[in-house]
Write an enzyme that holds these catalytic residues in place. Structure first.
Site, PDB file in Angstrom:
ATOM      1  N   GLY A 120      51.580  -7.018  60.928  1.00 18.80           N
ATOM      2  CA  GLY A 120      50.500  -7.120  59.964  1.00 18.80           C
ATOM      3  C   GLY A 120      49.175  -6.945  60.672  1.00 18.80           C
ATOM      4  N   GLY A 123      44.467 -10.852  62.790  1.00 22.05           N
ATOM      5  CA  GLY A 123      43.843 -12.008  62.147  1.00 22.05           C
ATOM      6  C   GLY A 123      44.569 -12.560  60.948  1.00 22.05           C
ATOM      7  N   THR A 124      45.804 -12.109  60.725  1.00 23.20           N
ATOM      8  CA  THR A 124      46.538 -12.607  59.559  1.00 23.20           C
ATOM      9  C   THR A 124      47.356 -13.853  59.883  1.00 23.20           C
ATOM     10  OG1 THR A 124      48.140 -10.865  60.044  1.00 23.20           O
ATOM     11  CG2 THR A 124      46.663 -10.498  58.192  1.00 23.20           C
ATOM     12  N   THR A 127      49.849 -15.267  65.462  1.00 23.00           N
ATOM     13  CA  THR A 127      49.858 -16.166  66.610  1.00 23.00           C
ATOM     14  C   THR A 127      49.934 -17.622  66.151  1.00 23.00           C
ATOM     15  OG1 THR A 127      48.379 -14.578  67.660  1.00 23.00           O
ATOM     16  CG2 THR A 127      48.667 -16.689  68.761  1.00 23.00           C
ATOM     17  N   HIS A 338      44.324   4.369  41.157  1.00 18.32           N
ATOM     18  CA  HIS A 338      45.463   5.102  41.702  1.00 18.32           C
ATOM     19  C   HIS A 338      46.767   4.312  41.521  1.00 18.32           C
ATOM     20  CE1 HIS A 338      47.184   7.811  44.975  1.00 18.32           C
ATOM     21  NE2 HIS A 338      48.080   6.833  44.917  1.00 18.32           N
ATOM     22  N   GLU A 339      46.736   3.066  41.938  1.00 21.07           N
ATOM     23  CA  GLU A 339      47.955   2.255  41.847  1.00 21.07           C
ATOM     24  C   GLU A 339      48.311   1.942  40.401  1.00 21.07           C
ATOM     25  OE1 GLU A 339      49.817   2.087  44.325  1.00 21.07           O
ATOM     26  OE2 GLU A 339      48.348   2.732  45.829  1.00 21.07           O
ATOM     27  N   ASP A 416      52.374  10.391  48.569  1.00 21.08           N
ATOM     28  CA  ASP A 416      52.900  10.658  47.237  1.00 21.08           C
ATOM     29  C   ASP A 416      53.319  12.112  47.113  1.00 21.08           C
ATOM     30  OD1 ASP A 416      52.127   8.108  46.725  1.00 21.08           O
ATOM     31  OD2 ASP A 416      50.303   8.669  45.641  1.00 21.08           O
TER      32      ASP A 416
HETATM   33  P1  ADP Z   1      46.878 -12.719  64.509  1.00 24.19           P
HETATM   34  O1  ADP Z   1      47.733 -13.279  65.590  1.00 24.19           O
HETATM   35  O2  ADP Z   1      47.657 -12.288  63.313  1.00 24.19           O
HETATM   36  O3  ADP Z   1      45.913 -11.666  64.951  1.00 24.19           O
HETATM   37  P2  ADP Z   1      45.740 -15.343  64.572  1.00 24.19           P
HETATM   38  O4  ADP Z   1      46.940 -16.178  64.375  1.00 24.19           O
HETATM   39  O5  ADP Z   1      45.260 -15.191  65.956  1.00 24.19           O
HETATM   40  O6  ADP Z   1      45.966 -13.898  63.941  1.00 24.19           O
HETATM   41  O7  ADP Z   1      44.580 -15.882  63.641  1.00 24.19           O
HETATM   42  C1  ADP Z   1      43.353 -16.312  64.155  1.00 24.19           C
HETATM   43  C2  ADP Z   1      42.849 -17.541  63.433  1.00 24.19           C
HETATM   44  O8  ADP Z   1      42.595 -17.252  62.063  1.00 24.19           O
HETATM   45  C3  ADP Z   1      43.867 -18.654  63.404  1.00 24.19           C
HETATM   46  O9  ADP Z   1      43.801 -19.424  64.552  1.00 24.19           O
HETATM   47  C4  ADP Z   1      43.459 -19.437  62.171  1.00 24.19           C
HETATM   48  O10 ADP Z   1      42.420 -20.306  62.434  1.00 24.19           O
HETATM   49  C5  ADP Z   1      42.943 -18.355  61.249  1.00 24.19           C
HETATM   50  N1  ADP Z   1      43.997 -17.938  60.308  1.00 24.19           N
HETATM   51  C6  ADP Z   1      44.553 -16.713  60.202  1.00 24.19           C
HETATM   52  N2  ADP Z   1      45.490 -16.690  59.237  1.00 24.19           N
HETATM   53  C7  ADP Z   1      45.546 -17.936  58.719  1.00 24.19           C
HETATM   54  C8  ADP Z   1      46.338 -18.555  57.696  1.00 24.19           C
HETATM   55  N3  ADP Z   1      47.270 -17.876  57.006  1.00 24.19           N
HETATM   56  N4  ADP Z   1      46.119 -19.866  57.428  1.00 24.19           N
HETATM   57  C9  ADP Z   1      45.201 -20.555  58.123  1.00 24.19           C
HETATM   58  N5  ADP Z   1      44.442 -20.043  59.099  1.00 24.19           N
HETATM   59  C10 ADP Z   1      44.590 -18.739  59.394  1.00 24.19           C
HETATM   60 ZN    ZN Z   2      50.023   6.703  45.592  1.00 26.03          ZN
END
Ligand code: ADP
Ligand code: ZN
Length: 497
Positions: A120, A123-124, A127, A338-339, A416
């Site tokens: 993904g 920042g999702t 980690t 589009h969607e 598509d």
């Molecule tokens: P990735 O590893 O996917 O790049 P991280 O886990 O390093 O992202 O995310 C960085 C920070 O963003 C986390 O330490 C947290 O504070 C915040 N964060 C990201 N996703 C979430 C989530 N789903 N719920 C709560 N905090 C999140």
């Molecule tokens: Zn499409």
């Protein structure tokens, strides 16, 4: 390696000077007159030499071991610190009891996937979740970055991998986390020897787990489609979980988790903030709240007010987006139209397929949005149905055309068109289905191309006809997508009625 040479340069120089001094003193007799001075000099030289050797040895050990790469400790992070990401969390929950008591599974002969790939956008929370898994299971967490295993010297990466796993096994139970696994595991086009060896070491370490080792390996990447298939095979990272960008509801959950850490005024509506922050990752949301708190502190306020949040929001938007908000809104609108086009065409033309979800949240496979339907299970497809499939694939582009005019359609439909063309070609070449009533078998490439072309044209016409007939529904769904970002099949059917 460069720093090592610089560090050892000074002792070598000093040693050399001391030796020269010594020789001179022996020659001119100072040594026989004051022996203490000579001994002192000798001592200094020996100490310097010892320092040099020990540092060399230390560096050599470090280069070969992952000791300085992987900090291992039992994290205090828990699943409750992770908001949203339900699917991934569910999978990780299953692993907790396995890590704690692998024997229970071994006795039953159950094979638990020990390699989980989280993919993904950055920042999702990938980690964060890996850390929370170790925290929940109460085991050490070894976090490393794929890039740290790619060195100039052949064999160093591989030996780091081996010693990392060795360390984890010594703990008995552990979670190993490889961030940016693609640095090691890219497809084998022009990978170097070093990378090859590192990847092979990783693969063989992963196959070498005993049934009773409570060690699991998590890896993260932004793009799953660039990874070598060998990594995804059974026994390696055979469980792959997408960690999507959060939608409105998920953003609210994430904001709530992080708002707990700051002093927020009651006047601030997190609900409104969640709606304003389309396409923000969890990390960016956290950063936004933190920035607001800093601004409030600078103002000398004792709590974070709406004005701080809005100023933080402006900064965040200008910092990250090159083309500003209006451009961004425009793209969102195109994606929604589009969607919605795909979804309406699916519902009308392929009533047997079950539309499950439409979304304008980008995927980590590079699409700006998606429309998902479960096709009915069957062996044979009819000619007319296949034509509808072509129309559904082309409906996204047709929707853009309706929204903006033929000159302003976007590049968002490349997949598509590929898909539609593939169906058309197979209809002609494999199944002998031609547009019109008489099906014959074509041999010349030109004839085949013409027939496939005709299928595409008919599909396009069908799509635009459907969208024109259901214009009101398509508009309503587009609006709904802009508000909610993700709309489930149930709601689409409600709008259709
Ligand atoms: P990735 O590893 O996917 O790049 P991280 O886990 O390093 O992202 O995310 C960085 C920070 O963003 C986390 O330490 C947290 O504070 C915040 N964060 C990201 N996703 C979430 C989530 N789903 N719920 C709560 N905090 C999140
Ligand atoms: Zn499409």
């Amino acid at each position: 390696m460069k720093t090592e040479r610089r560090n050892s340069f000074a002792p070598v120089l000093l040693g050399l000077m001391a030796a020269m001094l010594l020789i001179q003193m022996i020659q001119n007799g100072t040594f026989t007159r004051n022996p203490e001075l000579g001994y002192a000099l000798l001592l200094v030289g020996m100490v310097l030499a010892a320092m040099l050797f020990s540092r060399r040895k230390q560096q050599r050990e470090l280069a070969g071991s992952a000791a300085y790469l992987a900090k291992s400790e039992i994290p205090s992070t828990r699943f409750k610190d992770v908001a949203a990401n339900d699917e991934a969390l569910e999978a990780l929950r299953d692993l907790v009891s396995f890590i704690r008591e692998p024997e229970n599974y071994a006795v039953l002969g159950a094979r638990i996937p020990r390699g989980v790939l989280l993919y993904g956008m950055p920042g999702t929370g990938k980690t964060l979740m890996a850390k929370a898994l170790a925290g929940e299971a109460g085991v050490p967490f070894f976090a490393v970055n794929g890039a740290d295993f790619v060195e100039m010297y052949v064999g160093v990466g591989a030996s780091r991998v081996r010693s990392l796993f060795h360390k984890a096994r010594k703990c008995g139970k552990a979670v190993i986390f490889f961030d940016e696994i693609d640095a090691i595991g890219k497809k084998r086009d022009n990978r170097s020897d070093e990378r090859e060896q590192t990847l092979n070491a990783l693969l063989s370490e992963m196959s070498g787990f005993g049934e009773r080792d409570g060690v699991v390996v998590l890896a993260a990447t932004n793009r799953v489609d660039t990874l070598d298939e060998a990594l995804l095979r059974a026994g390696r990272f055979d469980r792959q979980i997408e960690v999507p960008l959060p939608g409105v509801a998920e953003r609210l959950q994430i904001l709530n988790v992080h708002a707990g850490r700051i002093r927020l005024s009651d006047a601030v509506s997190l609900d409104a903030l969640a709606r304003q922050t389309a396409l923000f990752s969890g990390a960016r949301l956290e950063c936004l709240l933190n920035e607001a708190a800093i601004l409030a502190a600078k103002r000398g306020s004792d709590q974070v007010e709406e004005q701080d949040v809005q100023r933080a929001m402006e900064r965040s938007l200008f910092g990250a987006e090159k083309h500003g908000l209006s451009r961004h809104e425009h793209e969102r609108h195109i994606t929604a139209a589009h969607e919605a086009g795909h979804a309406v065409a699916t519902a009308v033309l392929l009533p047997e397929s079950e539309l499950t979800r439409v979304s304008i949240i980008p995927t980590s496979r590079g699409a700006a949005g998606y429309s998902m339907a479960l096709p009915p299970e069957k062996m044979f497809h009819e000619k007319q149905e296949l034509q509808c499939h072509i129309a559904v694939a082309l409906a996204g582009r047709e929707a853009e055309r309706m929204l903006l005019g033929a000159d302003r359609v976007s590049t968002g439909a490349s997949n598509d068109i590929e898909k539609a063309a593939l169906i058309a070609r197979r209809m002609v070449c494999e199944w002998g289905m031609l547009p019109g009533s008489d099906d014959i078998y074509l041999f010349s490439q030109q004839q085949k191309d013409m027939a496939a072309q005709q299928w595409l044209k008919q599909g396009q016409q069908l799509a635009s006809q459907v969208l024109a007939e259901h214009h009101a529904v398509w508009t309503a769904l587009t609006q709904r997508l802009l508000e909610k970002e993700t709309v489930d099949g149930e709601e689409v059917r409600r709008i259709m009625q």
